[in-house]
Write an enzyme that holds these catalytic residues in place. Structure first.
Site, mmCIF file in Angstrom:
data_model
loop_
_atom_site.group_PDB
_atom_site.id
_atom_site.type_symbol
_atom_site.label_atom_id
_atom_site.label_comp_id
_atom_site.label_asym_id
_atom_site.label_seq_id
_atom_site.Cartn_x
_atom_site.Cartn_y
_atom_site.Cartn_z
ATOM 1 N N ASP A 67 0.750 -1.081 -0.156
ATOM 2 C CA ASP A 67 -0.011 -0.167 0.061
ATOM 3 C C ASP A 67 0.855 1.306 -0.003
ATOM 4 O OD1 ASP A 67 0.893 -0.555 2.561
ATOM 5 O OD2 ASP A 67 -1.164 -0.968 3.437
ATOM 6 N N ASP A 136 -7.783 -3.445 14.562
ATOM 7 C CA ASP A 136 -9.072 -3.830 14.223
ATOM 8 C C ASP A 136 -9.313 -4.699 13.145
ATOM 9 O OD1 ASP A 136 -7.955 -2.634 11.985
ATOM 10 O OD2 ASP A 136 -9.557 -1.051 11.921
ATOM 11 N N GLU A 143 -9.688 -1.537 5.397
ATOM 12 C CA GLU A 143 -10.314 -1.354 6.721
ATOM 13 C C GLU A 143 -11.660 -2.151 6.647
ATOM 14 O OE1 GLU A 143 -8.939 0.483 8.607
ATOM 15 O OE2 GLU A 143 -8.348 2.504 8.001
#
Ligand code: PGA
Length: 260
Positions: A67, A136, A143
């Protein structure tokens, strides 16, 4: 999924470096998937130490980053290409032209993302992908809620991720809102994926990834659907796993000739 629980980050680094060393013997032009972030740093240090001892060469290795931030000026010290150069690729004999990152300064977003996918494909695909994990459960910059079959594309960071990454900038405000990231589908194309986690802050995400349901709410859980994933953990990051004893006994009973 193979789950390996080791006492320290340095033992994790040795295990992963052993695997890279073994692959390099078979395939000197190995295609490596590299992750930025703090977790893989001991692995890169271990690989550099072995390179300095003359144990292998990276001269034919190709590497792809997961990324990149959108719109950081070219050469910005926190651009992931610069980060990986500093912490790894400038320290060994890899050809800088063979180290690729998604382009965050694109004028045509669609073309930029699809050409990154093509570059990976033309290389023959990633042989070994090193991955970290967010607290997370995100992998790369996929995400929560990311499509489980997504390809390289632009994503908007959550405030949580921006705050986590603010340590590399002067403030959260400086952390770009947008990134280009390999999709979960892109990552899943790698031949072998090694996910590494250390520290108690990762324990919940690790448990959801390994023992939870496959769900976009924990993007890393898609790895349960991959044919060859090794999750390498320290005691703290493994502490929420229900089947810890089983993973530990399986690994300790593994034949010595069999690597991860
Ligand atoms: P870290 O980042 O290795 O710095 O914890 C992991 C991630 O957010 O993917």
């Amino acid at each position: 999924m193979e789950i390996v629980i080791l006492p320290s980050a340095s033992e994790i680094a040795k295990l992963v470096a052993d695997k890279v060393q073994k692959l390099l013997k078979i395939k000197p032009n190995l295609v490596l998937g590299l992750a930025t972030g703090s977790t893989p740093i001991p692995i890169y240090d271990e690989l550099v130490a072995r390179y300095e001892q003359g144990l292998f060469s990276f001269s034919k290795v190709r590497a792809f980053l997961l990324d990149e931030y959108v719109n950081l000026p070219f050469g910005h010290p926190q651009s992931y290409l610069e980060v990986i150069r500093r912490c790894f690729v400038n320290r060994l004999d890899i050809d800088p032209n063979n180290v690729h990152a998604p382009d965050g300064t694109f004028s045509d977003m669609f073309l930029s993302c699809s050409s990154y996918e093509s570059k990976i494909k033309e290389s023959g695909g990633v042989d070994l992908q090193i991955l970290g994990i967010g607290i997370d459960g995100h992998i790369a910059f996929n995400e929560q809620g990311s499509s489980l079959v997504s390809r390289t594309r632009v994503k908007t960071l959550t405030e949580r991720t921006r705050q986590d990454n603010a340590r590399f900038f002067n403030s959260t405000n400086e952390v770009p809102r947008h990134v280009v990231t390999q999709g979960l589908g892109t990552i899943m194309d790698a031949e072998h994926i090694v996910l590494v986690a250390t520290g108690i802050s990762k324990a919940k995400a690790v448990a959801n990834t390994v023992e939870g349901a496959v769900s976009a709410s924990c993007p890393a859980s898609i790895l349960q659907m991959h044919k060859h994933v090794t999750v390498v953990l320290d005691d703290a990051s493994a502490s929420d796993l229900e089947r810890q004893d089983y993973y530990r006994s399986t690994f300790s009973a593994k034949p010595s000739w069999q690597s991860i």
